[in-house]
Design a protein around this motif. Structure first.
Motif, PDB file in Angstrom:
ATOM      1  N   LYS A   1      -0.306  32.347  12.956  1.00 56.13           N
ATOM      2  CA  LYS A   1      -1.078  32.355  14.203  1.00 56.13           C
ATOM      3  C   LYS A   1      -0.232  32.727  15.412  1.00 56.13           C
ATOM      4  N   LEU A   2      -0.917  33.342  16.367  1.00 58.25           N
ATOM      5  CA  LEU A   2      -0.352  33.600  17.691  1.00 58.25           C
ATOM      6  C   LEU A   2      -1.234  32.877  18.699  1.00 58.25           C
ATOM      7  N   GLU A   3      -0.715  31.793  19.278  1.00 60.03           N
ATOM      8  CA  GLU A   3      -1.488  31.023  20.253  1.00 60.03           C
ATOM      9  C   GLU A   3      -1.369  31.639  21.640  1.00 60.03           C
TER      10      GLU A   3
ATOM     11  N   ILE B   1      -5.972  28.496  25.281  1.00 63.11           N
ATOM     12  CA  ILE B   1      -7.263  29.154  25.512  1.00 63.11           C
ATOM     13  C   ILE B   1      -7.694  29.999  24.315  1.00 63.11           C
ATOM     14  N   GLY B   2      -6.866  30.028  23.259  1.00 64.73           N
ATOM     15  CA  GLY B   2      -7.264  30.780  22.077  1.00 64.73           C
ATOM     16  C   GLY B   2      -6.103  30.953  21.121  1.00 64.73           C
ATOM     17  N   GLU B   3      -6.427  31.463  19.936  1.00 65.43           N
ATOM     18  CA  GLU B   3      -5.399  31.794  18.956  1.00 65.43           C
ATOM     19  C   GLU B   3      -5.900  32.947  18.098  1.00 65.43           C
ATOM     20  N   MET B   4      -4.977  33.769  17.676  1.00 59.12           N
ATOM     21  CA  MET B   4      -5.333  34.888  16.822  1.00 59.12           C
ATOM     22  C   MET B   4      -4.636  34.738  15.477  1.00 59.12           C
ATOM     23  N   VAL B   5      -5.424  34.743  14.409  1.00 61.62           N
ATOM     24  CA  VAL B   5      -4.855  34.719  13.062  1.00 61.62           C
ATOM     25  C   VAL B   5      -4.378  36.134  12.758  1.00 61.62           C
ATOM     26  N   MET B   6      -3.103  36.261  12.465  1.00 60.97           N
ATOM     27  CA  MET B   6      -2.475  37.572  12.322  1.00 60.97           C
ATOM     28  C   MET B   6      -2.761  38.137  10.926  1.00 60.97           C
ATOM     29  N   GLN B   7      -3.701  39.077  10.860  1.00 57.46           N
ATOM     30  CA  GLN B   7      -4.078  39.686   9.600  1.00 57.46           C
ATOM     31  C   GLN B   7      -3.076  40.780   9.222  1.00 57.46           C
ATOM     32  N   SER B   8      -2.908  40.985   7.921  1.00 57.48           N
ATOM     33  CA  SER B   8      -1.972  41.995   7.442  1.00 57.48           C
ATOM     34  C   SER B   8      -2.379  43.391   7.907  1.00 57.48           C
ATOM     35  N   THR B   9      -1.379  44.167   8.363  1.00 60.27           N
ATOM     36  CA  THR B   9      -1.603  45.569   8.734  1.00 60.27           C
ATOM     37  C   THR B   9      -0.896  46.511   7.753  1.00 60.27           C
ATOM     38  N   GLY B  10      -0.192  45.958   6.765  1.00 55.58           N
ATOM     39  CA  GLY B  10       0.505  46.770   5.781  1.00 55.58           C
ATOM     40  C   GLY B  10       2.006  46.682   5.875  1.00 55.58           C
ATOM     41  N   SER B  11       2.532  46.498   7.093  1.00 51.82           N
ATOM     42  CA  SER B  11       3.984  46.360   7.264  1.00 51.82           C
ATOM     43  C   SER B  11       4.264  45.944   8.697  1.00 51.82           C
ATOM     44  N   PHE B  12       5.521  45.604   8.996  1.00 54.03           N
ATOM     45  CA  PHE B  12       5.916  45.255  10.356  1.00 54.03           C
ATOM     46  C   PHE B  12       6.017  46.482  11.277  1.00 54.03           C
ATOM     47  N   SER B  13       5.821  47.670  10.735  1.00 52.87           N
ATOM     48  CA  SER B  13       5.863  48.881  11.573  1.00 52.87           C
ATOM     49  C   SER B  13       4.522  49.600  11.625  1.00 52.87           C
TER      50      SER B  13
ATOM     51  N   GLN C   1      -6.297  44.069  16.750  1.00 53.18           N
ATOM     52  CA  GLN C   1      -6.983  42.870  16.290  1.00 53.18           C
ATOM     53  C   GLN C   1      -7.487  42.075  17.495  1.00 53.18           C
ATOM     54  N   ARG C   2      -8.524  41.272  17.259  1.00 51.47           N
ATOM     55  CA  ARG C   2      -9.150  40.540  18.364  1.00 51.47           C
ATOM     56  C   ARG C   2      -9.345  39.084  18.013  1.00 51.47           C
ATOM     57  N   ALA C   3      -9.412  38.274  19.086  1.00 54.52           N
ATOM     58  CA  ALA C   3      -9.735  36.852  18.928  1.00 54.52           C
ATOM     59  C   ALA C   3     -10.564  36.414  20.123  1.00 54.52           C
ATOM     60  N   THR C   4     -11.567  35.599  19.870  1.00 56.18           N
ATOM     61  CA  THR C   4     -12.407  35.082  20.951  1.00 56.18           C
ATOM     62  C   THR C   4     -11.742  33.873  21.592  1.00 56.18           C
ATOM     63  N   LEU C   5     -11.685  33.857  22.912  1.00 50.93           N
ATOM     64  CA  LEU C   5     -11.101  32.730  23.626  1.00 50.93           C
ATOM     65  C   LEU C   5     -11.987  31.497  23.489  1.00 50.93           C
ATOM     66  N   THR C   6     -11.392  30.338  23.608  1.00 50.61           N
ATOM     67  CA  THR C   6     -12.159  29.097  23.486  1.00 50.61           C
ATOM     68  C   THR C   6     -13.026  28.841  24.705  1.00 50.61           C
ATOM     69  N   GLN C   7     -12.719  29.524  25.807  1.00 50.06           N
ATOM     70  CA  GLN C   7     -13.491  29.376  27.039  1.00 50.06           C
ATOM     71  C   GLN C   7     -13.273  30.620  27.890  1.00 50.06           C
ATOM     72  N   PRO C   8     -14.242  30.977  28.728  1.00 48.00           N
ATOM     73  CA  PRO C   8     -14.027  32.104  29.635  1.00 48.00           C
ATOM     74  C   PRO C   8     -12.910  31.776  30.623  1.00 48.00           C
ATOM     75  N   VAL C   9     -12.099  32.767  30.929  1.00 47.95           N
ATOM     76  CA  VAL C   9     -10.979  32.580  31.852  1.00 47.95           C
ATOM     77  C   VAL C   9     -11.088  33.639  32.947  1.00 47.95           C
TER      78      VAL C   9
END
Length: 378
Positions: free
Chosen positions: A313-315, A326-338, A343-351
């Motif tokens: 996760k990236l908080e 205000i949110g977290e994104m679960v880091m899905q595989s893209t195939g490699s670090f390069s 990717q998107r994540a919905t915030l827990t509240q509008p900011v």
């Protein structure tokens, strides 16, 4: 002949007179005069007969609200004052005016030997363009041997106040989504009286000349002169031009991305090339003055994640590494670090507003790399 009806109308009071003239109360619509040009049409409505609470109808014919239609969109337009007070005896399109014009003529109701003439012009745009123009030229001439008080005057396209007394029945023109511009000018001219106090009915321009302050129009017409006295033999002229077009939609500029390597401070994170890298559990990067706009609800980032380190996760936190989450994104595989993918994540509240933002890695090792990110409305 008209004096008895004027006396009855006066018994309503001045505000009652105005309301009756404008709202068409006790009128039965009997005549319309139409003129067209390209994508536009102008309809001049005449309302008759006039009836005062059961009193026998008189031959008085008052103007109604103008109907300006542009590419099928109807716009109600109130005629100028005192042009709306004519007892219309003569009205037609074309003939001795242009094919896209309407001529109106008649005495000014309630006055002796005061007459008026109006020419309306409609100039359309190309079909589908939403653009059009109308013009109104009003001439009120005093043929009597004495000055007359016309009261206040207004230009074509004014806005009635629905909250004012007697105005409950007035239509409020709808110009939503339209841009209306134009101008009104008004002046009186004529040489007053000649020999033996006879009125000089020659055509203007002749002194004395009075020019009233012009008005530029944006939306509804604000032109108004509180009081006008017309000398014997003089002419009041009011000229208004209205232009309409569709109001272009407000274009919201795209929200700019923030570079991952542009952090102001960090712990454990490094820069590799042009992106934020080496994010392990508890590492963070801080970004000053991040503008969320009026209502951000989505975090969007271009990230690279190796398959064996996916689903960490990236908080997203405000003001400190342990500040409001205000949110977290679960880091899905893209195939490699390069290999980067959005990717998107919905915030827990509008900011909204401007904040200091912390991206905090949560997991074990190799949470992922971040190239760019931003906060946008959903």
């Amino acid at each position: 002949m008209k004096a008895p009806y004027w006396s009855r109308l006066c018994s309503l009071g001045m505000m009652g007179i105005v309301a009756v003239l404008l709202s068409g109360y006790s009128f039965a619509q009997s005549l319309t005069v139409d003129s067209t040009d390209k994508n536009s049409a102008l309809r001049y409505n005449i309302r008759a007969p006039f009836d005062l609470g059961g009193v026998a109808s008189s031959p008085i014919a008052f103007p109604g609200v103008l109907e300006w239609t542009v590419d099928g969109r109807r716009i109600a337009v109130y005629p100028s004052i005192p042009g709306n007070g004519l007892d219309v005896e003569h009205s037609h399109p074309g003939s001795h005016v242009g094919p896209n014009q309407i001529h109106v003529q008649g005495p000014l109701f309630g006055y002796t030997d005061v007459t008026g003439g109006i020419v309306y012009t409609v100039i359309g745009g190309e079909p589908g363009s939403g653009t059009s123009r109308i013009m109104e030229k009003v001439d009120i001439r005093n043929k009597s041997g004495q000055p007359v008080d016309l009261g206040s005057i207004n230009g074509l396209g004014w806005l009635p106040n629905p909250n004012a007394p007697h105005n409950a029945n007035l239509e409020v023109p709808d110009i939503t989504g339209l841009t209306v511009t134009g101008a009104t000018i008004a002046f009186t001219q004529g040489s007053g009286v000649g020999a033996n106090a006879a009125p000089l009915l020659t055509d203007p321009p002749y002194a004395p000349l009075t020019i009233y302050p012009a008005a530029a129009i944006s939306g509804f017409n604000s032109f108004r002169v509180p009081s006008v006295t017309l000398a014997s033999g003089a002419t009041l002229t009011i000229i208004t031009e209205l232009n309409v077009s569709r109001t272009p939609p407000i274009e919201v500029p795209p929200v700019a991305f923030i570079e991952g390597e542009s952090f102001s401070s960090s712990r454990g994170a490094t820069i590799e090339g042009t992106y934020l890298a080496s994010l392990d559990n508890g590492d963070w990067a801080a970004y000053d003055q991040v503008n969320f706009g009026a209502n951000a609800t989505v975090f969007e980032a271009l990230v690279a994640v190796d398959p064996q380190f996916a689903n960490q996760k990236l908080e997203i936190r405000l003001d400190s590494p342990t500040g409001t989450k205000i949110g977290e994104m679960v880091m899905q595989s893209t195939g490699s670090f390069s290999t980067f993918a959005l990717q998107r994540a919905t915030l827990t509240q509008p900011v909204a507003g401007v904040h200091k933002v912390y991206l905090v890695a949560v997991g074990t090792y190799g949470v992922g790399n971040v190239d760019i990110f931003r906060f946008i409305p959903g």
